[in-house]
Enzyme design. Structure first.
Site, PDB file in Angstrom:
ATOM      1  N   GLU A   1      -3.369 -11.409  14.478  1.00 30.68           N
ATOM      2  CA  GLU A   1      -3.275  -9.800  13.970  1.00 30.68           C
ATOM      3  C   GLU A   1      -4.365  -8.754  14.656  1.00 30.68           C
ATOM      4  O   GLU A   1      -4.281  -7.959  15.051  1.00 30.68           O
ATOM      5  CB  GLU A   1      -2.911  -9.476  12.686  1.00 30.68           C
ATOM      6  CG  GLU A   1      -2.332  -8.187  12.396  1.00 30.68           C
ATOM      7  CD  GLU A   1      -1.605  -8.021  11.156  1.00 30.68           C
ATOM      8  OE1 GLU A   1      -0.535  -8.558  10.748  1.00 30.68           O
ATOM      9  OE2 GLU A   1      -2.345  -7.361  10.216  1.00 30.68           O
TER      10      GLU A   1
ATOM     11  N   LYS B   1       9.476  -3.686  13.126  1.00 27.73           N
ATOM     12  CA  LYS B   1       9.903  -3.071  11.897  1.00 27.73           C
ATOM     13  C   LYS B   1      10.792  -1.785  12.126  1.00 27.73           C
ATOM     14  O   LYS B   1      11.693  -1.632  11.574  1.00 27.73           O
ATOM     15  CB  LYS B   1       8.568  -2.611  11.238  1.00 27.73           C
ATOM     16  CG  LYS B   1       7.782  -3.629  10.628  1.00 27.73           C
ATOM     17  CD  LYS B   1       6.616  -2.996   9.922  1.00 27.73           C
ATOM     18  CE  LYS B   1       5.789  -4.020   9.122  1.00 27.73           C
ATOM     19  NZ  LYS B   1       4.702  -3.570   8.275  1.00 27.73           N
TER      20      LYS B   1
ATOM     21  N   HIS C   1      -1.134 -37.159  11.573  1.00 23.46           N
ATOM     22  CA  HIS C   1       0.077 -37.897  11.718  1.00 23.46           C
ATOM     23  C   HIS C   1       1.203 -36.972  12.071  1.00 23.46           C
ATOM     24  O   HIS C   1       2.397 -37.155  12.438  1.00 23.46           O
ATOM     25  CB  HIS C   1       0.711 -38.422  10.496  1.00 23.46           C
ATOM     26  CG  HIS C   1      -0.197 -39.755  10.057  1.00 23.46           C
ATOM     27  ND1 HIS C   1      -0.043 -40.824  10.194  1.00 23.46           N
ATOM     28  CD2 HIS C   1      -1.170 -39.523   8.983  1.00 23.46           C
ATOM     29  CE1 HIS C   1      -1.164 -41.699   9.766  1.00 23.46           C
ATOM     30  NE2 HIS C   1      -1.929 -40.876   8.952  1.00 23.46           N
TER      31      HIS C   1
ATOM     32  N   GLU D   1      10.777  -5.757   3.504  1.00 22.22           N
ATOM     33  CA  GLU D   1      10.680  -7.017   2.891  1.00 22.22           C
ATOM     34  C   GLU D   1      10.112  -6.925   1.347  1.00 22.22           C
ATOM     35  O   GLU D   1      10.852  -7.370   0.544  1.00 22.22           O
ATOM     36  CB  GLU D   1       9.867  -8.152   3.550  1.00 22.22           C
ATOM     37  CG  GLU D   1      10.499  -8.235   5.185  1.00 22.22           C
ATOM     38  CD  GLU D   1       9.614  -7.436   5.975  1.00 22.22           C
ATOM     39  OE1 GLU D   1       9.314  -7.788   7.177  1.00 22.22           O
ATOM     40  OE2 GLU D   1       8.869  -6.370   5.416  1.00 22.22           O
TER      41      GLU D   1
ATOM     42  N   LYS E   1       0.606  -1.289  -0.108  1.00 28.13           N
ATOM     43  CA  LYS E   1      -0.066  -0.013  -0.130  1.00 28.13           C
ATOM     44  C   LYS E   1       0.920   1.230  -0.014  1.00 28.13           C
ATOM     45  O   LYS E   1       0.663   2.277  -0.631  1.00 28.13           O
ATOM     46  CB  LYS E   1      -0.788   0.351   1.037  1.00 28.13           C
ATOM     47  CG  LYS E   1      -1.881   1.170   1.303  1.00 28.13           C
ATOM     48  CD  LYS E   1      -2.747   1.389   2.715  1.00 28.13           C
ATOM     49  CE  LYS E   1      -3.775   0.187   2.490  1.00 28.13           C
ATOM     50  NZ  LYS E   1      -4.740   0.209   3.608  1.00 28.13           N
TER      51      LYS E   1
ATOM     52  N   GLY F   1      -5.035  -4.640   5.523  1.00 28.63           N
ATOM     53  CA  GLY F   1      -4.184  -5.503   4.673  1.00 28.63           C
ATOM     54  C   GLY F   1      -4.807  -6.965   4.978  1.00 28.63           C
ATOM     55  O   GLY F   1      -4.750  -7.752   3.754  1.00 28.63           O
ATOM     56  N   ARG F   2      -5.316  -7.304   6.083  1.00 29.02           N
ATOM     57  CA  ARG F   2      -5.606  -8.833   6.235  1.00 29.02           C
ATOM     58  C   ARG F   2      -6.972  -8.989   5.773  1.00 29.02           C
ATOM     59  O   ARG F   2      -7.396 -10.220   5.676  1.00 29.02           O
ATOM     60  CB  ARG F   2      -5.434  -9.398   7.615  1.00 29.02           C
ATOM     61  CG  ARG F   2      -6.205  -8.428   8.829  1.00 29.02           C
ATOM     62  CD  ARG F   2      -5.853  -8.638   9.978  1.00 29.02           C
ATOM     63  NE  ARG F   2      -6.085  -7.670  11.093  1.00 29.02           N
ATOM     64  CZ  ARG F   2      -5.856  -6.544  11.095  1.00 29.02           C
ATOM     65  NH1 ARG F   2      -4.586  -6.175  10.732  1.00 29.02           N
ATOM     66  NH2 ARG F   2      -6.517  -5.877  12.116  1.00 29.02           N
TER      67      ARG F   2
END
Length: 550
Positions: free
Chosen positions: A351, A510, A382, A211, A205, A265-266
């Site tokens: 979050e 950050k 498993h 990153e 955004k 964002g999510r």
């Protein structure tokens, strides 16, 4: 007065939770042959079965009273009306508008946001169809074969999950997702792609995410080496609101697709962030994804609380987290295509709900969001499901089952469904000492050996789980499922009195990473800048990796 009513509702619920046998589920089934019918609900294509929980009629009544006292209906109305429900940032939370159709009315405050939203969607559709129809080509006149989405968090997890779930050999393009700044991820990605046929989307955004921009620079250099600087620009697009930064990076304005700050964002896979999905799956599939989510939006907006799937799913979680003290939840999707759903839900829920203070800023005096984890069935059987059956603390489970497969291997799908249903039933019923003893005797085991092994083979049962059953997995049903979880998060925010739409906890690390990166480059920590552990580790890294600093 409202807060008094809310606390009284919580107290009434906790009184039920503290009664002897409050966590027992099997007696509820023994007393009620119709429990499944009374404790399951359907909306759209989603069947929610919460009968395998310790929610009795009295508990459900108390939970609904809590929802009323917490003004869930009022919060829901403010959410859809575009009020600033994200109080700490003074913003609306209008991801529902991203799924809207022409004629729907969504406003952020007094601003009609529909024209802008529909315009961005139209630009996305035109770009997608132009790529698919060959009207947008590589500089050498070839069609694109692959899309690389570079983002992180909400700019990666949701789209990557949906692409994994819905991509088939008949899809228009192959989709790839790069998030981790670890260079190993980029090295692995390059081995899969031909730069001359790859369209790169940079999803950020602000266009400043550390990153994402580091990976984007690597990809740009890779493209430039293959097709030249001018050609590289034809291989890139941006999903961002920072036109100055995208232009400086070399991306033309007509290749930039934005979204507003009322999209968290999510919650953003439905926005321009979903362009990777439109390109890889096709525009019609993306439109069906939006349409499915809109079905759940309408249900959440209109259905009475006792029939409302997101409300009921949130109430079940409040009962488990607060009433019974269960601090985690597992998500087991019995469909390999949903392998990335737990990762998406981890961000969506943890979050949103990992908060320690109320909207007022006062410390919470009850637990909020649980730890969410998961794997596809039958893989989970498993690995960690042993803990779910016999661990000391019960872990509630969401089972997600798909009734009809999209492949021809009917026997495999029957086995898959049988395993999912069996695990849910086994968590409920367990296996007591009498059953274990009878089983071992029938197998001819000596009495002394029975006595020795008996404690290890007992399953306590009464382990709560809910099941969500979809008739099939496609864009339309997946949209409904994801929107169900989104709205569940909003309801839990209202119940716990927290803001589920901010994420201040993401920022601290950050902020510290930038200075530490400079110190790693210098080969030593700044004097007095860190605790002893961090300073010691920076120094030791410099010793081990001397070529890593100037």
């Amino acid at each position: 007065m409202e807060e008094n009513a809310r606390e009284a509702a919580w107290a009434a619920l906790m009184e039920l939770a503290e009664r002897p046998g409050a966590a027992a589920i099997r007696p509820l089934f023994a007393a009620d042959p119709d429990r499944f019918a009374r404790f399951s609900r359907q909306a759209g294509d989603v069947l929610l079965d919460f009968s395998k929980t310790a929610i009795s009629d009295a508990v459900l009544k108390a939970l609904l009273a809590l929802a009323e006292a917490s003004d869930v209906a009022g919060f829901r109305a403010r959410l859809f009306a575009g009020a600033a429900v994200n109080a700490t940032e003074g913003r609306a939370a209008l991801h529902m508008a991203l799924r809207a159709e022409p004629g729907d009315d969504f406003r952020a405050g007094t601003e009609d946001i529909m024209p802008e939203m529909l315009a961005v969607r139209a630009r996305m559709e035109e770009f997608t169809r132009a790529v698919h129809e060959g009207r947008i080509l590589t500089p050498t006149g070839q069609r694109f074969t692959d899309v690389l989405n570079i983002g992180i968090g909400g700019s990666d997890l949701g789209p990557a999950m949906v692409a994994r779930a819905l991509w088939t050999n008949g899809s228009p393009l192959r989709g790839h997702f790069l998030a981790n700044v670890d260079g190993h991820a980029w090295a692995e990605m390059q081995a899969k792609l031909d730069p001359a046929r790859t369209l790169v989307l940079v999803a950020s955004k602000t266009f400043t995410t550390q990153e994402t921009m580091a990976n984007a620079a690597l990809a740009r250099d890779w493209l430039r080496e293959a097709v030249g600087e001018a050609g590289a620009a034809q291989h890139m697009a941006a999903l961002s609101t920072n036109l100055a930064a995208t232009s400086a990076f070399g991306i033309a304005p007509e290749r930039v697709f934005g979204f507003r700050d009322w999209v968290g964002g999510r919650f953003s896979l439905w926005s321009a962030i979903g362009l990777s999905l439109a390109l890889t799956l096709g525009w019609d599939a993306f439109a069906r994804l939006l349409a499915g989510a809109r079905v759940m939006d309408q249900h959440f907006c209109d259905a009475p609380l006792p029939q409302n799937l997101p409300v009921l799913l949130a109430l079940v979680e409040a009962w488990h987290v607060n009433g019974l003290g269960y601090p985690s939840r597992a998500v087991l999707s019995y469909d390999e295509r949903l392998a990335r759903l737990p990762a998406h839900l981890q961000q969506l829920e943890m979050e949103s709900l990992g908060k320690r203070v109320a909207v007022s800023g006062a410390p919470l005096h009850r637990a909020s969001g649980p730890v969410v984890f998961g794997e596809p069935g039958t893989n989970a059987q498993h690995s960690f499901i042993q803990l779910l059956h016999q661990g000391t603390t019960p872990v509630p489970v969401d089972f997600i089952l798909i009734a009809r497969p999209d492949h021809a291997y009917a026997d495999s799908h029957r086995k898959l469904l049988a395993n999912g249903l069996a695990q849910a039933e086994a968590l409920l019923n367990g296996k007591d000492a009498a059953a274990v003893t009878a089983e071992m005797r029938a197998a001819g085991v000596a009495e002394a050996e029975i006595a020795r092994f008996l404690p290890h083979r007992i399953f306590p049962g009464d382990r709560p789980n809910v099941t969500m059953l979809l008739p099939r997995l496609d864009a339309y049903t997946l949209g409904q499922l994801v929107a169900l979880y989104e709205h569940k998060v909003a309801v839990l925010g209202a119940l716990w009195g927290i803001n589920p739409f901010d994420q201040w906890g993401v920022e601290l690390g950050k902020q510290l990473a930038g200075p530490i990166s400079a110190e790693l480059n210098a080969g030593k920590p700044r004097q007095g800048a860190h605790d002893g552990s961090t300073a010691g580790l920076i120094s030791r890294i410099a010793e081990i990796w001397p070529e890593g600093h100037a």
